[in-house]
Design a protein around this motif. Structure first.
Motif, PDB file in Angstrom:
ATOM      1  N   TYR A  42      38.375  16.408  27.085  1.00 41.34           N
ATOM      2  CA  TYR A  42      39.354  15.149  26.997  1.00 41.34           C
ATOM      3  C   TYR A  42      40.529  15.431  26.077  1.00 41.34           C
ATOM      4  O   TYR A  42      40.213  16.129  25.360  1.00 41.34           O
ATOM      5  N   VAL A  43      41.499  14.953  26.576  1.00 38.55           N
ATOM      6  CA  VAL A  43      42.679  14.973  25.635  1.00 38.55           C
ATOM      7  C   VAL A  43      42.352  14.139  24.420  1.00 38.55           C
ATOM      8  O   VAL A  43      42.099  12.792  24.447  1.00 38.55           O
ATOM      9  N   GLU A  44      42.806  14.563  23.417  1.00 39.64           N
ATOM     10  CA  GLU A  44      42.671  13.860  21.839  1.00 39.64           C
ATOM     11  C   GLU A  44      44.050  13.592  21.506  1.00 39.64           C
ATOM     12  O   GLU A  44      44.526  14.366  20.612  1.00 39.64           O
ATOM     13  N   PRO A  45      44.607  12.233  21.756  1.00 40.99           N
ATOM     14  CA  PRO A  45      45.693  11.791  21.214  1.00 40.99           C
ATOM     15  C   PRO A  45      45.729  11.586  19.434  1.00 40.99           C
ATOM     16  O   PRO A  45      46.757  11.685  19.015  1.00 40.99           O
ATOM     17  N   TYR A  46      44.314  11.404  19.082  1.00 42.24           N
ATOM     18  CA  TYR A  46      44.298  11.031  17.860  1.00 42.24           C
ATOM     19  C   TYR A  46      43.394  12.251  17.170  1.00 42.24           C
ATOM     20  O   TYR A  46      42.376  12.251  17.448  1.00 42.24           O
ATOM     21  N   LYS A  47      43.845  13.309  16.628  1.00 39.76           N
ATOM     22  CA  LYS A  47      43.376  14.376  15.806  1.00 39.76           C
ATOM     23  C   LYS A  47      43.207  14.119  14.446  1.00 39.76           C
ATOM     24  O   LYS A  47      43.886  14.763  13.649  1.00 39.76           O
ATOM     25  N   THR A  55      50.632   9.160  14.825  1.00 42.44           N
ATOM     26  CA  THR A  55      50.865   9.134  16.393  1.00 42.44           C
ATOM     27  C   THR A  55      50.920   7.521  16.583  1.00 42.44           C
ATOM     28  O   THR A  55      51.731   7.324  17.484  1.00 42.44           O
ATOM     29  N   VAL A  56      50.390   6.653  15.960  1.00 43.92           N
ATOM     30  CA  VAL A  56      50.359   5.223  16.337  1.00 43.92           C
ATOM     31  C   VAL A  56      51.720   4.911  15.798  1.00 43.92           C
ATOM     32  O   VAL A  56      52.640   4.015  16.650  1.00 43.92           O
ATOM     33  N   ALA A  57      52.201   5.221  14.489  1.00 43.05           N
ATOM     34  CA  ALA A  57      53.526   4.709  14.029  1.00 43.05           C
ATOM     35  C   ALA A  57      54.462   5.355  14.833  1.00 43.05           C
ATOM     36  O   ALA A  57      55.847   4.570  15.227  1.00 43.05           O
ATOM     37  N   LYS A  58      54.390   6.300  15.393  1.00 39.88           N
ATOM     38  CA  LYS A  58      55.749   7.203  16.369  1.00 39.88           C
ATOM     39  C   LYS A  58      55.544   6.479  17.768  1.00 39.88           C
ATOM     40  O   LYS A  58      56.881   6.332  18.143  1.00 39.88           O
ATOM     41  N   ASN A  59      54.375   6.242  18.448  1.00 42.13           N
ATOM     42  CA  ASN A  59      54.623   5.569  19.737  1.00 42.13           C
ATOM     43  C   ASN A  59      54.564   4.104  19.795  1.00 42.13           C
ATOM     44  O   ASN A  59      55.024   3.405  20.770  1.00 42.13           O
ATOM     45  N   ASP A  60      53.751   3.499  18.933  1.00 40.46           N
ATOM     46  CA  ASP A  60      53.538   1.890  18.819  1.00 40.46           C
ATOM     47  C   ASP A  60      54.610   1.222  17.916  1.00 40.46           C
ATOM     48  O   ASP A  60      54.449   0.080  17.765  1.00 40.46           O
ATOM     49  N   ALA A 137      47.822   0.254  23.403  1.00 44.97           N
ATOM     50  CA  ALA A 137      48.196   1.315  22.888  1.00 44.97           C
ATOM     51  C   ALA A 137      49.584   1.642  23.976  1.00 44.97           C
ATOM     52  O   ALA A 137      49.311   1.134  25.052  1.00 44.97           O
ATOM     53  N   ALA A 138      50.501   2.363  23.509  1.00 45.04           N
ATOM     54  CA  ALA A 138      51.470   2.899  24.593  1.00 45.04           C
ATOM     55  C   ALA A 138      50.653   3.856  25.424  1.00 45.04           C
ATOM     56  O   ALA A 138      49.832   4.324  25.205  1.00 45.04           O
ATOM     57  N   LYS A 139      51.272   3.921  26.750  1.00 42.42           N
ATOM     58  CA  LYS A 139      50.537   4.791  27.809  1.00 42.42           C
ATOM     59  C   LYS A 139      50.192   5.963  27.307  1.00 42.42           C
ATOM     60  O   LYS A 139      49.060   6.448  27.817  1.00 42.42           O
ATOM     61  N   GLN A 140      51.018   6.629  26.832  1.00 46.59           N
ATOM     62  CA  GLN A 140      50.787   8.205  26.338  1.00 46.59           C
ATOM     63  C   GLN A 140      49.668   8.270  25.320  1.00 46.59           C
ATOM     64  O   GLN A 140      49.184   9.539  25.180  1.00 46.59           O
ATOM     65  N   ILE A 141      49.558   7.128  24.598  1.00 49.88           N
ATOM     66  CA  ILE A 141      48.271   7.414  23.424  1.00 49.88           C
ATOM     67  C   ILE A 141      47.150   6.628  23.854  1.00 49.88           C
ATOM     68  O   ILE A 141      46.553   6.355  22.901  1.00 49.88           O
TER      69      ILE A 141
END
Length: 302
Positions: A42-47, A55-60, A137-141
């Protein structure tokens, strides 16, 4: 159970939660990442924890790091009011002491677990809503089931409409196990460590003693609580069908089996480092604030 201890326990946890809620958001996202999927598929948006913050700060946005703060404050106030007031009552009445007058680790586990279970059950609706808001969260993450709540009050209304009053306590049985294990380990370790540090003349200053004991208690707690915390997060965040039943899991035992089958033992420890980074400072701050509040109360006879 003194009313003042009840209030002080709640206030101590509220103060700590404002600082630790962002890492709670990160922990929740990582626990839901790759839900019921084999590792590496699976894709891991949170590495990792640091990457997750970025990632959260950038997208949300920065405000995204405080998602679920309001229900988190209610949850922490209620659960810690019960936990810490029951703890101090047990200490003051020597229910945690053995025949030699020493604090017993076993009795500390028992009273810590009792306080955790009582507080967890009473605060379960707020934990449920906190988890669901933190996962948004935003759709992409986005990871895990995405609920459509716009606020805490909207979440209460939506959950009640879907499952009635019992819907607000969905998953609470798993939360009781989480609270019993985590609270028992924390309270027992805190009380015993405080006594040992003074007994061996290692850390005798009251504030430093509380700080050191809280840090050690939080470390032990994070090791014990992560697997039941993953289970609770999964059960609380899953969506429900038209009959009000969970769409992924039929209960805590079914959740354990499915996680082991699809994700292995790794799945039970998802978010461990985020959990540790949340629990260790949170535990330290809660127990430190509580001891300091109690000291002020005694000094001024409040």
């Amino acid at each position: 159970m003194a009313t003042s201890d009840f209030m002080l326990g709640g206030l101590a946890s509220v103060g700590a939660t404002v600082f630790t809620n962002p890492i709670e958001v990160i922990k929740t996202r990582i626990q839901l990442q790759g839900e019921l999927a084999a590792r590496g598929t699976y894709v891991e948006p949170y590495k990792g924890v640091l990457n997750a913050f970025i990632t959260v700060a950038k997208n949300d946005g920065m405000i995204g790091l405080q998602k679920g703060l309001v229900p988190a404050l209610y949850f922490q106030f209620i659960i810690n009011s019960f936990r810490l007031s029951i703890y101090t009552t047990a200490v003051d009445r020597h229910w945690m002491h053995n025949k030699n007058g020493e604090i017993s680790y076993g009795l500390g586990l028992m009273w810590g677990a009792i306080g955790g279970v009582v507080g967890s059950y009473c605060s379960s609706p707020f934990f449920l809503i906190k988890t669901q808001l933190q996962s948004q969260a935003a759709k992409q993450i986005a990871v895990g089931y995405q609920h459509s709540h716009t606020s805490m009050s909207h979440a209460f209304k939506q959950i009640y409409n879907e499952g009635g009053i019992f819907g607000l306590w969905r998953g609470s049985m798993a939360a009781l196990a989480r609270a019993a294990i985590g609270s028992g380990a924390q309270i027992a370790t805190f009380g015993k460590t405080k006594a040992l540090l003074v007994e061996h003349d290692l850390v005798t200053h009251p504030t430093l003693n509380s700080f050191s004991s809280g840090l050690i208690a939080g470390s032990i707690m994070s090791l014990a609580i992560t697997p039941p915390d993953v289970i609770t997060t999964r059960l609380y965040n899953q969506g429900v069908d038209v009959h009000g039943r969970g769409i992924y899991y039929n209960g805590w035992l079914d959740c354990i089996v499915k996680i082991f089958r699809s994700e292995g033992i790794y799945g039970m420890y998802k978010g461990f480092w985020a959990n540790y980074m949340r629990i260790a400072p949170h535990s330290t701050l809660v127990l430190l604030f509580f001891d300091e509040f109690c000291a002020v109360r005694e000094k001024y006879h409040l």
